[in-house]
Design an enzyme around this catalytic site. Sequence first.
Site, mmCIF file in Angstrom:
data_model
loop_
_atom_site.group_PDB
_atom_site.id
_atom_site.type_symbol
_atom_site.label_atom_id
_atom_site.label_comp_id
_atom_site.label_asym_id
_atom_site.label_seq_id
_atom_site.Cartn_x
_atom_site.Cartn_y
_atom_site.Cartn_z
ATOM 1 N N HIS A 7 -9.213 -4.014 -1.558
ATOM 2 C CA HIS A 7 -8.143 -3.246 -0.907
ATOM 3 C C HIS A 7 -8.483 -1.749 -0.928
ATOM 4 C CE1 HIS A 7 -3.760 -2.296 0.005
ATOM 5 N NE2 HIS A 7 -4.247 -1.128 -0.371
ATOM 6 N N GLU A 8 -8.866 -1.251 -2.109
ATOM 7 C CA GLU A 8 -9.167 0.183 -2.224
ATOM 8 C C GLU A 8 -10.459 0.538 -1.499
ATOM 9 O OE1 GLU A 8 -6.837 1.983 -3.092
ATOM 10 O OE2 GLU A 8 -5.628 0.382 -3.957
ATOM 11 N N HIS A 47 -10.071 1.253 2.125
ATOM 12 C CA HIS A 47 -9.610 2.612 2.437
ATOM 13 C C HIS A 47 -10.796 3.559 2.619
ATOM 14 C CE1 HIS A 47 -5.266 2.411 2.162
ATOM 15 N NE2 HIS A 47 -5.290 1.830 0.986
ATOM 16 N N CYS A 106 0.850 -1.191 0.000
ATOM 17 C CA CYS A 106 0.000 0.000 0.000
ATOM 18 C C CYS A 106 0.883 1.238 0.000
ATOM 19 C CB CYS A 106 -0.890 -0.016 1.247
ATOM 20 S SG CYS A 106 -1.998 1.387 1.361
HETATM 21 NI NI NI Z 1 -3.691 0.894 -0.046
#
Ligand code: NI
Length: 183
Positions: free
Chosen positions: A140-141, A144, A98
């Site tokens: 993953h995104e 966030h 990341c």
């Molecule tokens: Ni990331």
Amino acid sequence: MILPIFQYGHPVLRKVGVDIAADYEGLRELIDNMYATMYKADGIGLAAPQVGHAIRLFVIDATPMGEDYPEVADFKRTFINAHILDYGPDTIETSEGCLSLPGISEPVRRSTSIRMRYMDENFVEHEETFSGYQAVVVQHEYDHTDGKMFIDHLGLLRRKLIRGKLSAISKGTVKVRYRVQLP
Ligand code: NI
């Protein structure tokens, strides 16, 4: 414009992002800047909290991973107001990194299939199922925009082992090739 990437320890990375309206000020420019920033840092995805906006926006261009994972050979997409509707039962473990956690890469287990509702950059709504490595990158995104990071998925022992690295990232003592914003 290349934006600084907010590093581990910054509180904006822990905020749950809010949905935005089509007239969100500077949205077009923000999206363009996020792509430029992601490419400059050699990332395959970047979420708005990583550039200081706690909103539900992320961009992905996973095409560089197409040789290892054919399903992302042309996977470039902007996601606005994304909400995952379903996580499939099957999982896959891949190594994740990341841009907010430079120097850390750890195996993370995620669903190989997710169903998601989102809007594209023209605010056209889509309901779509993502599979394989597409699903991994999207999760993953997406994390966030929910105030989460991939290290949250690690077991206690792994987290203990990277504690020193995390502290170094937040203090800015890790060498990074791109512009960063420290906590
Ligand atoms: Ni990331």
